[in-house]
Write an enzyme that holds these catalytic residues in place. Structure first.
Site, PDB file in Angstrom:
ATOM      1  N   ASN A  10       0.797  -1.334  -0.039  1.00 24.43           N
ATOM      2  CA  ASN A  10      -0.001   0.096  -0.041  1.00 24.43           C
ATOM      3  C   ASN A  10       0.909   1.241  -0.170  1.00 24.43           C
ATOM      4  O   ASN A  10       1.466   1.304   1.238  1.00 24.43           O
ATOM      5  CB  ASN A  10      -0.910   0.016   1.235  1.00 24.43           C
ATOM      6  CG  ASN A  10      -1.761   1.227   1.587  1.00 24.43           C
ATOM      7  OD1 ASN A  10      -1.681   2.007   0.377  1.00 24.43           O
ATOM      8  ND2 ASN A  10      -2.313   1.325   2.277  1.00 24.43           N
ATOM      9  N   TRP A  11       0.820   1.846  -1.076  1.00 28.71           N
ATOM     10  CA  TRP A  11       1.834   3.082  -1.319  1.00 28.71           C
ATOM     11  C   TRP A  11       1.353   4.421  -0.578  1.00 28.71           C
ATOM     12  O   TRP A  11       2.035   5.238  -0.547  1.00 28.71           O
ATOM     13  CB  TRP A  11       2.541   3.408  -2.730  1.00 28.71           C
ATOM     14  CG  TRP A  11       3.033   2.084  -3.148  1.00 28.71           C
ATOM     15  CD1 TRP A  11       3.552   1.020  -2.687  1.00 28.71           C
ATOM     16  CD2 TRP A  11       3.632   1.989  -4.725  1.00 28.71           C
ATOM     17  NE1 TRP A  11       4.521   0.293  -3.451  1.00 28.71           N
ATOM     18  CE2 TRP A  11       4.377   0.962  -4.773  1.00 28.71           C
ATOM     19  CE3 TRP A  11       3.441   2.862  -5.783  1.00 28.71           C
ATOM     20  CZ2 TRP A  11       5.192   0.563  -5.862  1.00 28.71           C
ATOM     21  CZ3 TRP A  11       4.110   2.358  -6.927  1.00 28.71           C
ATOM     22  CH2 TRP A  11       4.968   1.262  -7.045  1.00 28.71           C
ATOM     23  N   LYS A  12       0.027   4.150  -0.283  1.00 25.04           N
ATOM     24  CA  LYS A  12      -0.429   5.363   0.273  1.00 25.04           C
ATOM     25  C   LYS A  12      -0.170   6.750  -0.468  1.00 25.04           C
ATOM     26  O   LYS A  12      -0.244   6.499  -1.819  1.00 25.04           O
ATOM     27  CB  LYS A  12      -0.068   5.636   1.914  1.00 25.04           C
ATOM     28  CG  LYS A  12      -0.029   4.222   2.520  1.00 25.04           C
ATOM     29  CD  LYS A  12       0.001   4.395   4.061  1.00 25.04           C
ATOM     30  CE  LYS A  12      -0.026   3.192   4.733  1.00 25.04           C
ATOM     31  NZ  LYS A  12       0.292   3.251   6.138  1.00 25.04           N
ATOM     32  N   HIS A  96      -9.395   1.156   4.961  1.00 26.66           N
ATOM     33  CA  HIS A  96      -8.052   1.476   5.693  1.00 26.66           C
ATOM     34  C   HIS A  96      -8.263   2.161   6.876  1.00 26.66           C
ATOM     35  O   HIS A  96      -8.999   3.183   6.563  1.00 26.66           O
ATOM     36  CB  HIS A  96      -7.120   2.003   4.523  1.00 26.66           C
ATOM     37  CG  HIS A  96      -5.518   1.738   5.273  1.00 26.66           C
ATOM     38  ND1 HIS A  96      -5.138   2.754   5.935  1.00 26.66           N
ATOM     39  CD2 HIS A  96      -4.647   0.996   5.154  1.00 26.66           C
ATOM     40  CE1 HIS A  96      -4.025   2.488   6.415  1.00 26.66           C
ATOM     41  NE2 HIS A  96      -3.624   1.303   5.768  1.00 26.66           N
ATOM     42  N   GLU A  98      -6.511   4.472   8.111  1.00 27.46           N
ATOM     43  CA  GLU A  98      -6.337   6.210   7.789  1.00 27.46           C
ATOM     44  C   GLU A  98      -7.505   6.738   7.146  1.00 27.46           C
ATOM     45  O   GLU A  98      -7.801   7.897   7.423  1.00 27.46           O
ATOM     46  CB  GLU A  98      -5.113   6.406   6.772  1.00 27.46           C
ATOM     47  CG  GLU A  98      -3.744   5.975   7.595  1.00 27.46           C
ATOM     48  CD  GLU A  98      -2.641   5.241   6.800  1.00 27.46           C
ATOM     49  OE1 GLU A  98      -2.505   5.291   5.501  1.00 27.46           O
ATOM     50  OE2 GLU A  98      -1.666   4.841   7.367  1.00 27.46           O
ATOM     51  N   GLU A 168      -5.098  -4.955  10.438  1.00 28.45           N
ATOM     52  CA  GLU A 168      -3.908  -3.840  10.682  1.00 28.45           C
ATOM     53  C   GLU A 168      -4.333  -3.074  11.992  1.00 28.45           C
ATOM     54  O   GLU A 168      -5.017  -2.187  12.178  1.00 28.45           O
ATOM     55  CB  GLU A 168      -3.926  -2.705   9.661  1.00 28.45           C
ATOM     56  CG  GLU A 168      -3.755  -3.561   8.217  1.00 28.45           C
ATOM     57  CD  GLU A 168      -3.228  -2.274   7.323  1.00 28.45           C
ATOM     58  OE1 GLU A 168      -2.242  -2.726   6.748  1.00 28.45           O
ATOM     59  OE2 GLU A 168      -3.606  -1.296   7.286  1.00 28.45           O
ATOM     60  N   GLY A 174       2.997   2.281  10.686  1.00 28.99           N
ATOM     61  CA  GLY A 174       3.961   3.385  10.659  1.00 28.99           C
ATOM     62  C   GLY A 174       4.567   3.733  11.872  1.00 28.99           C
ATOM     63  O   GLY A 174       5.064   4.973  11.681  1.00 28.99           O
ATOM     64  N   SER A 214       3.920  -2.056  10.270  1.00 30.09           N
ATOM     65  CA  SER A 214       5.340  -2.320  10.459  1.00 30.09           C
ATOM     66  C   SER A 214       5.890  -3.534   9.929  1.00 30.09           C
ATOM     67  O   SER A 214       6.824  -4.133  10.418  1.00 30.09           O
ATOM     68  CB  SER A 214       5.830  -1.801  11.679  1.00 30.09           C
ATOM     69  OG  SER A 214       5.489  -0.562  12.069  1.00 30.09           O
ATOM     70  N   GLY A 235       3.140  -1.290   4.118  1.00 27.61           N
ATOM     71  CA  GLY A 235       3.214   0.394   3.864  1.00 27.61           C
ATOM     72  C   GLY A 235       4.464   0.859   3.350  1.00 27.61           C
ATOM     73  O   GLY A 235       5.327   0.472   2.502  1.00 27.61           O
ATOM     74  N   GLY A 236       5.304   1.262   4.308  1.00 26.63           N
ATOM     75  CA  GLY A 236       6.632   1.977   4.169  1.00 26.63           C
ATOM     76  C   GLY A 236       7.773   1.018   3.474  1.00 26.63           C
ATOM     77  O   GLY A 236       8.253   1.510   2.494  1.00 26.63           O
TER      78      GLY A 236
HETATM   79  P1  13P Z   1       3.267   0.473   7.554  1.00 26.44           P
HETATM   80  O1  13P Z   1       3.876  -0.810   6.933  1.00 26.44           O
HETATM   81  O2  13P Z   1       4.338   1.578   7.045  1.00 26.44           O
HETATM   82  O3  13P Z   1       3.380   0.462   8.890  1.00 26.44           O
HETATM   83  O4  13P Z   1       1.931   0.659   7.068  1.00 26.44           O
HETATM   84  C1  13P Z   1       0.932  -0.409   7.235  1.00 26.44           C
HETATM   85  C2  13P Z   1      -0.436  -0.082   6.245  1.00 26.44           C
HETATM   86  O5  13P Z   1      -1.013   0.774   6.800  1.00 26.44           O
HETATM   87  C3  13P Z   1      -0.719  -1.004   5.045  1.00 26.44           C
HETATM   88  O6  13P Z   1      -1.865  -0.805   4.616  1.00 26.44           O
END
Ligand code: 13P
Length: 254
Positions: A10-12, A96, A98, A168, A174, A214, A235-236
């Site tokens: 997920n590149w956000k 998600h 967020e 999640e 994050g 993470s 994510g990251g």
């Molecule tokens: P991180 O891997 O950066 O913690 O993000 C997780 C996430 O929200 C994937 O959708």
């Protein structure tokens, strides 16, 4: 039952069209031998076409980070399933944390997004997860149960089997704090039990449940060794092709 692992990035709100092209082109050769795993990248809407193009003839699929439930109309800023299908997008992340936290999404509209995706043949990745306060106050099980019940309301067993769930925990997103494999397994097994109760054994054993929060190449293997963890929503670590490629290899390297 063996479930095919699924690793999604997920590149956000990261990566322009040029960055996307570059990242997908770098990832393709890194993972072309990884056939026992479904691989997905979810760039921003503006980069979807570039990602589909760069992933052509590879084993990488492309997903959107959200989708609206209506086919078209006065919904400023939203994107319909038809628009995604036209681009050959295969997956859509819905719910998600967020989106819930910053944009007011609720379980009820996540359910609508899920139905619209399934109806159109997009594979939904439905996200659930508790906050730190909810975990600390002993509400984790009630929160996850409520989210699962409402988000999956009126989804048939058949369609459920083609749906991916992502657990999640909000406190692990994050933050660098990963749930321990045991903490994640506890919630994954709860989700599978809820599926067994609402559907049947076959459905519960078929649905793939990803962990997100993470996840890195250094912890994926321990997470994947848990019986109910079938992949990761990353994510990251998915923003760096070498790291993401490594993570994908390690996910299936038992
Ligand atoms: P991180 O891997 O950066 O913690 O993000 C997780 C996430 O929200 C994937 O959708």
């Amino acid at each position: 039952m063996t479930r095919k692992p699924i690793i999604a990035g997920n590149w956000k709100m990261n990566n322009t069209v040029a960055d996307t092209r570059d990242a997908v082109r770098k990832l393709v050769p890194l993972v072309n031998d990884s056939v026992d795993v479904d691989i997905v990248v979810c760039p921003p809407f503006t980069s979807l076409a570039a990602a589909v193009d760069a992933a052509e003839s590879s084993n990488i699929s492309v997903g959107a980070q959200n989708v609206h439930w209506e086919e078209k109309g006065a919904y400023t800023g939203e994107i319909s399933v038809k628009m995604l299908i036209e681009l050959n997008v295969a997956y859509a992340v819905v719910g998600h944390s967020e989106r819930r936290q910053y944009f007011g999404e609720t379980d009820v509209n996540v359910n609508r997004r899920l139905h619209a995706s399934l109806q159109a043949g997009l594979i939904p990745i439905v996200c659930v997860g508790e906050t730190l306060e909810q975990r600390r106050s002993g509400e984790m099980e009630a929160v996850i149960t409520g989210q699962i019940r409402v988000c999956l309301d009126k989804v048939s067993a058949d369609r459920m089997c083609g749906t991916v769930i992502a657990y999640e925990p909000v406190w692990a997103i994050g933050t660098g704090v990963t749930a321990t494999p045991e903490q994640a397994q506890e919630v994954h097994s709860l989700i599978r039990r809820l599926l067994r109760e609402s559907y049947d054994d076959t459905t519960a054993e078929t649905v793939r449940i990803q962990y997100g929060g993470s996840v890195k190449s250094s912890n994926i293997n321990d997470l994947m060794s848990q019986p109910d963890i079938d992949g990761a929503l990353v994510g990251g670590a998915s923003l760096v092709p070498d790291e993401f490629g490594d993570l994908i290899k390690k996910a299936v390297d038992n």
